[in-house]
Design an enzyme around this catalytic site. Sequence first.
Site, PDB file in Angstrom:
ATOM      1  N   LYS A  31       0.776  -1.397 -26.570  1.00 53.39           N
ATOM      2  CA  LYS A  31       0.488  -2.209 -25.386  1.00 53.39           C
ATOM      3  C   LYS A  31       0.201  -3.671 -25.709  1.00 53.39           C
ATOM      4  O   LYS A  31      -0.232  -4.426 -24.866  1.00 53.39           O
ATOM      5  CB  LYS A  31      -0.701  -1.626 -24.610  1.00 53.39           C
ATOM      6  CG  LYS A  31      -0.458  -0.219 -24.117  1.00 53.39           C
ATOM      7  CD  LYS A  31       0.672  -0.157 -23.122  1.00 53.39           C
ATOM      8  CE  LYS A  31       0.842   1.265 -22.615  1.00 53.39           C
ATOM      9  NZ  LYS A  31       2.002   1.464 -21.820  1.00 53.39           N
ATOM     10  N   CYS A  32       0.445  -4.088 -26.920  1.00 53.33           N
ATOM     11  CA  CYS A  32       0.258  -5.478 -27.323  1.00 53.33           C
ATOM     12  C   CYS A  32       1.403  -6.314 -26.754  1.00 53.33           C
ATOM     13  O   CYS A  32       2.526  -5.835 -26.625  1.00 53.33           O
ATOM     14  CB  CYS A  32       0.239  -5.551 -28.849  1.00 53.33           C
ATOM     15  SG  CYS A  32       0.317  -7.207 -29.527  1.00 53.33           S
ATOM     16  N   GLY A  33       1.149  -7.562 -26.445  1.00 54.85           N
ATOM     17  CA  GLY A  33       2.181  -8.438 -25.907  1.00 54.85           C
ATOM     18  C   GLY A  33       3.356  -8.655 -26.844  1.00 54.85           C
ATOM     19  O   GLY A  33       4.434  -9.026 -26.411  1.00 54.85           O
ATOM     20  N   THR A  35       4.544  -6.210 -28.930  1.00 54.01           N
ATOM     21  CA  THR A  35       4.980  -4.897 -29.379  1.00 54.01           C
ATOM     22  C   THR A  35       6.484  -4.789 -29.548  1.00 54.01           C
ATOM     23  O   THR A  35       6.970  -4.383 -30.601  1.00 54.01           O
ATOM     24  CB  THR A  35       4.489  -3.795 -28.417  1.00 54.01           C
ATOM     25  OG1 THR A  35       3.069  -3.809 -28.438  1.00 54.01           O
ATOM     26  CG2 THR A  35       4.993  -2.437 -28.820  1.00 54.01           C
TER      27      THR A  35
END
Length: 108
Positions: A31-33, A35
């Site tokens: 869910k990291c920007g 990813t």
Amino acid sequence: MTSFVKDIDGKDVSLSKFIGKALLIVNVASKCGLTSSNYSELSHIYEKYKTQGLEILAFPCKQPVVEPGSNSEIKRFACTRCKAEFPIFDKVDVNGPSIAPVYRFLKV
């Protein structure tokens, strides 16, 4: 350091299987920007250098924000959507009192 880690399916994996390999050990999050680009770049690097002895060991990270998915959801995301072919392991802490032994070793 422990000589075993759990893979994304909960199976023990001996780190000795990677002796003689160049390792890139990374903590990942779905869910990291960054990813999509991170998994894409890691997959590209792995494909390019795996025949020369590179192994990428990806550990979903519980920090600083908890990786939200279950191991099966993480595996499905990484392997299906992002086409990751490198080993993916169980979620770990990379800091604090519950730090995974592999990360404790890497920080020494």
